[in-house]
Design a protein around this motif. Sequence first.
Motif, PDB file in Angstrom:
ATOM      1  N   TRP A  44       0.732  -1.057  -0.008  1.00 39.01           N
ATOM      2  CA  TRP A  44       0.157   0.081   0.193  1.00 39.01           C
ATOM      3  C   TRP A  44       0.987   1.114   0.115  1.00 39.01           C
ATOM      4  O   TRP A  44       1.828   1.370   0.829  1.00 39.01           O
ATOM      5  N   TYR A  45       0.865   2.093  -0.927  1.00 40.89           N
ATOM      6  CA  TYR A  45       1.458   3.241  -1.129  1.00 40.89           C
ATOM      7  C   TYR A  45       0.716   4.295  -1.296  1.00 40.89           C
ATOM      8  O   TYR A  45       0.536   5.085  -2.452  1.00 40.89           O
ATOM      9  N   PRO A  46      -0.091   4.962  -0.248  1.00 43.32           N
ATOM     10  CA  PRO A  46      -0.919   6.055  -0.475  1.00 43.32           C
ATOM     11  C   PRO A  46      -0.411   7.405  -0.924  1.00 43.32           C
ATOM     12  O   PRO A  46      -0.907   8.398  -1.099  1.00 43.32           O
ATOM     13  N   ASN A  47       1.006   7.572  -0.585  1.00 42.94           N
ATOM     14  CA  ASN A  47       1.604   8.615  -1.224  1.00 42.94           C
ATOM     15  C   ASN A  47       1.410   9.385  -2.698  1.00 42.94           C
ATOM     16  O   ASN A  47       1.260  10.411  -2.817  1.00 42.94           O
ATOM     17  N   ALA A  71      -7.090  17.320 -12.418  1.00 41.10           N
ATOM     18  CA  ALA A  71      -5.569  17.001 -13.233  1.00 41.10           C
ATOM     19  C   ALA A  71      -4.557  18.077 -12.533  1.00 41.10           C
ATOM     20  O   ALA A  71      -3.670  17.626 -12.220  1.00 41.10           O
ATOM     21  N   ARG A  72      -4.853  19.231 -12.758  1.00 43.54           N
ATOM     22  CA  ARG A  72      -3.902  20.110 -12.298  1.00 43.54           C
ATOM     23  C   ARG A  72      -3.752  20.228 -10.768  1.00 43.54           C
ATOM     24  O   ARG A  72      -2.327  20.135 -10.336  1.00 43.54           O
ATOM     25  N   HIS A  73      -4.504  20.085  -9.938  1.00 43.41           N
ATOM     26  CA  HIS A  73      -4.467  19.833  -8.537  1.00 43.41           C
ATOM     27  C   HIS A  73      -3.558  18.364  -8.063  1.00 43.41           C
ATOM     28  O   HIS A  73      -2.846  18.627  -7.309  1.00 43.41           O
ATOM     29  N   TYR A  74      -3.887  17.480  -8.854  1.00 47.32           N
ATOM     30  CA  TYR A  74      -3.417  16.104  -8.411  1.00 47.32           C
ATOM     31  C   TYR A  74      -1.669  16.191  -8.906  1.00 47.32           C
ATOM     32  O   TYR A  74      -0.740  15.737  -8.365  1.00 47.32           O
ATOM     33  N   ARG A  75      -1.733  16.886 -10.339  1.00 51.22           N
ATOM     34  CA  ARG A  75      -0.252  17.186 -10.579  1.00 51.22           C
ATOM     35  C   ARG A  75       0.445  18.096  -9.698  1.00 51.22           C
ATOM     36  O   ARG A  75       1.732  17.865  -9.445  1.00 51.22           O
ATOM     37  N   ALA A  76      -0.013  19.075  -9.107  1.00 56.12           N
ATOM     38  CA  ALA A  76       0.645  19.968  -8.249  1.00 56.12           C
ATOM     39  C   ALA A  76       1.100  19.124  -7.046  1.00 56.12           C
ATOM     40  O   ALA A  76       2.192  19.316  -6.451  1.00 56.12           O
ATOM     41  N   GLU A  77       0.080  17.889  -6.874  1.00 56.79           N
ATOM     42  CA  GLU A  77       0.677  17.308  -5.639  1.00 56.79           C
ATOM     43  C   GLU A  77       1.822  16.443  -5.662  1.00 56.79           C
ATOM     44  O   GLU A  77       2.730  16.005  -4.834  1.00 56.79           O
ATOM     45  N   MET A  78       1.772  15.862  -6.986  1.00 61.60           N
ATOM     46  CA  MET A  78       2.916  15.017  -7.365  1.00 61.60           C
ATOM     47  C   MET A  78       4.110  15.781  -7.585  1.00 61.60           C
ATOM     48  O   MET A  78       5.186  14.998  -7.832  1.00 61.60           O
ATOM     49  N   VAL A  79       4.222  17.121  -7.847  1.00 63.73           N
ATOM     50  CA  VAL A  79       5.454  17.765  -7.748  1.00 63.73           C
ATOM     51  C   VAL A  79       6.350  17.907  -6.539  1.00 63.73           C
ATOM     52  O   VAL A  79       7.405  18.714  -6.536  1.00 63.73           O
ATOM     53  N   THR A  80       5.702  17.830  -5.261  1.00 60.07           N
ATOM     54  CA  THR A  80       6.247  18.021  -4.087  1.00 60.07           C
ATOM     55  C   THR A  80       7.847  17.057  -4.248  1.00 60.07           C
ATOM     56  O   THR A  80       7.664  15.937  -4.831  1.00 60.07           O
ATOM     57  N   PRO A  81       8.771  17.317  -3.388  1.00 63.35           N
ATOM     58  CA  PRO A  81       9.997  16.662  -3.368  1.00 63.35           C
ATOM     59  C   PRO A  81       9.869  15.071  -3.125  1.00 63.35           C
ATOM     60  O   PRO A  81      10.127  14.310  -4.027  1.00 63.35           O
ATOM     61  N   GLU A  82       8.864  14.807  -2.080  1.00 64.58           N
ATOM     62  CA  GLU A  82       8.705  13.529  -1.743  1.00 64.58           C
ATOM     63  C   GLU A  82       7.996  12.566  -2.932  1.00 64.58           C
ATOM     64  O   GLU A  82       8.515  11.508  -3.331  1.00 64.58           O
ATOM     65  N   ASN A  83       6.860  13.134  -3.440  1.00 60.63           N
ATOM     66  CA  ASN A  83       6.347  12.502  -4.470  1.00 60.63           C
ATOM     67  C   ASN A  83       6.991  12.168  -5.699  1.00 60.63           C
ATOM     68  O   ASN A  83       6.922  11.452  -6.542  1.00 60.63           O
ATOM     69  N   SER A  84       7.592  13.561  -6.044  1.00 62.12           N
ATOM     70  CA  SER A  84       8.717  13.639  -7.394  1.00 62.12           C
ATOM     71  C   SER A  84       9.516  12.395  -7.358  1.00 62.12           C
ATOM     72  O   SER A  84       9.762  11.613  -8.097  1.00 62.12           O
ATOM     73  N   SER A  86       9.344   9.564  -5.580  1.00 68.21           N
ATOM     74  CA  SER A  86       8.868   8.277  -5.557  1.00 68.21           C
ATOM     75  C   SER A  86       8.442   7.905  -6.981  1.00 68.21           C
ATOM     76  O   SER A  86       8.592   6.991  -7.368  1.00 68.21           O
ATOM     77  N   LEU A  87       8.201   8.876  -7.858  1.00 66.90           N
ATOM     78  CA  LEU A  87       8.106   8.885  -9.366  1.00 66.90           C
ATOM     79  C   LEU A  87       9.299   8.505 -10.195  1.00 66.90           C
ATOM     80  O   LEU A  87       9.110   7.540 -10.935  1.00 66.90           O
ATOM     81  N   ASP A  88      10.239   9.061  -9.655  1.00 68.29           N
ATOM     82  CA  ASP A  88      11.616   8.911 -10.155  1.00 68.29           C
ATOM     83  C   ASP A  88      12.060   7.395  -9.881  1.00 68.29           C
ATOM     84  O   ASP A  88      12.751   6.750 -10.668  1.00 68.29           O
ATOM     85  N   LEU A  93      12.985   1.863 -11.846  1.00 69.19           N
ATOM     86  CA  LEU A  93      12.498   0.550 -11.394  1.00 69.19           C
ATOM     87  C   LEU A  93      11.945  -0.191 -12.604  1.00 69.19           C
ATOM     88  O   LEU A  93      12.039  -1.560 -12.973  1.00 69.19           O
ATOM     89  N   SER A  94      11.046   0.410 -13.398  1.00 68.46           N
ATOM     90  CA  SER A  94      10.334  -0.153 -14.642  1.00 68.46           C
ATOM     91  C   SER A  94      11.239  -0.608 -15.626  1.00 68.46           C
ATOM     92  O   SER A  94      10.983  -1.312 -16.476  1.00 68.46           O
ATOM     93  N   HIS A  95      12.562  -0.267 -15.600  1.00 69.95           N
ATOM     94  CA  HIS A  95      13.416  -0.675 -16.550  1.00 69.95           C
ATOM     95  C   HIS A  95      14.328  -1.893 -15.945  1.00 69.95           C
ATOM     96  O   HIS A  95      15.045  -2.349 -16.788  1.00 69.95           O
ATOM     97  N   HIS A  96      13.957  -2.417 -14.965  1.00 69.43           N
ATOM     98  CA  HIS A  96      14.612  -3.626 -14.219  1.00 69.43           C
ATOM     99  C   HIS A  96      13.819  -4.475 -13.651  1.00 69.43           C
ATOM    100  O   HIS A  96      14.082  -5.645 -13.178  1.00 69.43           O
ATOM    101  N   ALA A  97      12.365  -4.304 -13.754  1.00 70.88           N
ATOM    102  CA  ALA A  97      11.635  -5.075 -12.937  1.00 70.88           C
ATOM    103  C   ALA A  97      10.171  -4.941 -13.640  1.00 70.88           C
ATOM    104  O   ALA A  97       9.736  -3.715 -13.656  1.00 70.88           O
ATOM    105  N   ASN A  98       9.421  -6.083 -13.472  1.00 73.94           N
ATOM    106  CA  ASN A  98       7.828  -5.890 -13.786  1.00 73.94           C
ATOM    107  C   ASN A  98       7.090  -5.588 -12.439  1.00 73.94           C
ATOM    108  O   ASN A  98       7.302  -6.216 -11.488  1.00 73.94           O
TER     109      ASN A  98
END
Length: 132
Positions: A44-47, A71-84, A86-88, A93-98
């Motif tokens: 579970w990763y609610p972040n 979409a604008r609000h959600y994208r704004a939430e995802m640019v915080t350092p912690e979420n960004s 996590s996306l990185d 990982l997507s290049h090394h594991a399914n």
Amino acid sequence: MVVRIVRLGTPRAADEGLRIGTVRRPPRGVPKAEFASRDWYDVWYPNLAPSVATMKMAQHASTPADWQAFARHYRAEMVTPENSRSLDVLAALSHHANFSVGCYCADESHCHRSILRALLAEKGARVDPPSS
């Protein structure tokens, strides 16, 4: 290797790998010990889920303009350092594991996971194309 964007609770693909739940709350009425065996999620990763206020915007979006505001609000939430970061990590990982990330919504086009798909692709993830 690839990241799949899935609806939680649906049968897993044979080579799906780890399933990550990017939802605000766990599934109702399901014992925690059964989340994985019942195809909800392994981790579970609610972040990476929208905040409660942003999620309510999506639930009440009835026009394209409402959806774009969500979409604008959600994208704004995802640019915080912690979420960004996590996306990185997931993009790398997507290049090394399914593995897969997902939500409960029936319609991906009206769910945060459609935006999450785009965000991961923008970070360089190898993302499985949407199902038809």
